[in-house]
Design an enzyme around this catalytic site. Structure first.
Site, PDB file in Angstrom:
ATOM      1  N   GLY A  14       0.804  -1.209   0.000  1.00  0.00           N
ATOM      2  CA  GLY A  14       0.000   0.000   0.000  1.00  0.00           C
ATOM      3  C   GLY A  14       0.843   1.268   0.000  1.00  0.00           C
ATOM      4  O   GLY A  14       2.069   1.230   0.156  1.00  0.00           O
ATOM      5  N   ARG A  16       2.698   4.342   1.224  1.00  0.00           N
ATOM      6  CA  ARG A  16       3.472   4.652   2.435  1.00  0.00           C
ATOM      7  C   ARG A  16       3.585   3.454   3.379  1.00  0.00           C
ATOM      8  O   ARG A  16       3.574   3.602   4.597  1.00  0.00           O
ATOM      9  CB  ARG A  16       2.867   5.859   3.147  1.00  0.00           C
ATOM     10  N   SER A  17       3.701   2.250   2.786  1.00  0.00           N
ATOM     11  CA  SER A  17       3.800   1.038   3.601  1.00  0.00           C
ATOM     12  C   SER A  17       5.244   0.609   3.854  1.00  0.00           C
ATOM     13  O   SER A  17       5.479  -0.394   4.524  1.00  0.00           O
ATOM     14  CB  SER A  17       3.043  -0.102   2.921  1.00  0.00           C
ATOM     15  N   GLY A  18       6.211   1.336   3.289  1.00  0.00           N
ATOM     16  CA  GLY A  18       7.610   0.985   3.483  1.00  0.00           C
ATOM     17  C   GLY A  18       8.178   0.095   2.392  1.00  0.00           C
ATOM     18  O   GLY A  18       9.230  -0.514   2.576  1.00  0.00           O
ATOM     19  N   LYS A  19       7.479   0.018   1.252  1.00  0.00           N
ATOM     20  CA  LYS A  19       7.929  -0.824   0.139  1.00  0.00           C
ATOM     21  C   LYS A  19       9.343  -0.488  -0.302  1.00  0.00           C
ATOM     22  O   LYS A  19      10.169  -1.383  -0.472  1.00  0.00           O
ATOM     23  CB  LYS A  19       7.008  -0.664  -1.086  1.00  0.00           C
ATOM     24  N   SER A  20       9.613   0.766  -0.515  1.00  0.00           N
ATOM     25  CA  SER A  20      10.917   1.163  -1.046  1.00  0.00           C
ATOM     26  C   SER A  20      12.034   0.817  -0.080  1.00  0.00           C
ATOM     27  O   SER A  20      13.046   0.225  -0.479  1.00  0.00           O
ATOM     28  CB  SER A  20      10.942   2.661  -1.346  1.00  0.00           C
ATOM     29  N   ALA A  37      11.499   2.866 -10.759  1.00  0.00           N
ATOM     30  CA  ALA A  37      10.734   3.822  -9.959  1.00  0.00           C
ATOM     31  C   ALA A  37       9.486   4.220 -10.738  1.00  0.00           C
ATOM     32  O   ALA A  37       9.580   4.711 -11.858  1.00  0.00           O
ATOM     33  CB  ALA A  37      11.583   5.046  -9.661  1.00  0.00           C
ATOM     34  N   HIS A  55      13.594   9.649  -1.929  1.00  0.00           N
ATOM     35  CA  HIS A  55      13.847   8.308  -2.466  1.00  0.00           C
ATOM     36  C   HIS A  55      15.029   8.333  -3.439  1.00  0.00           C
ATOM     37  O   HIS A  55      15.891   7.454  -3.399  1.00  0.00           O
ATOM     38  CB  HIS A  55      12.608   7.771  -3.188  1.00  0.00           C
ATOM     39  N   ARG A  58      18.386   8.552  -1.703  1.00  0.00           N
ATOM     40  CA  ARG A  58      18.705   7.356  -0.932  1.00  0.00           C
ATOM     41  C   ARG A  58      19.354   6.263  -1.788  1.00  0.00           C
ATOM     42  O   ARG A  58      20.064   5.417  -1.272  1.00  0.00           O
ATOM     43  CB  ARG A  58      17.401   6.827  -0.319  1.00  0.00           C
TER      44      ARG A  58
END
Length: 72
Positions: A14, A16-20, A37, A55, A58
């Site tokens: 989802g 802002r679920s921390g996928k990246s 991306a 992102h 990073r």
């Protein structure tokens, strides 16, 4: 890429679920990374643009990044 022999990883989740961060941690030690991306927009939304830039900063320079936008 890994001891298991993976060569591709697709991480879904989802907003802002921390996928990246999760995906980046999976490949942190890999010799070669191709990062796709898919974020779209941001031109008119300063908060979204800032998140995209975070992102981008990073990602190591050694990674190949494909900025695909709406057409992955």
């Amino acid at each position: 890429m890994s001891a298991d022999g993976w060569s591709s990883v697709l991480v879904l989740g989802g907003i802002r679920s921390g996928k990246s961060a999760f995906a980046e941690a999976l490949v942190a030690g890999a010799a070669s990374v191709r990062y796709v991306a898919t974020a779209v927009g941001g031109e008119e939304d300063p908060e979204w643009r800032a998140r995209i830039e975070t992102h981008q900063r990073r990602r190591p320079q050694s990674w190949t990044t494909e900025e695909t936008g709406a057409d992955p």
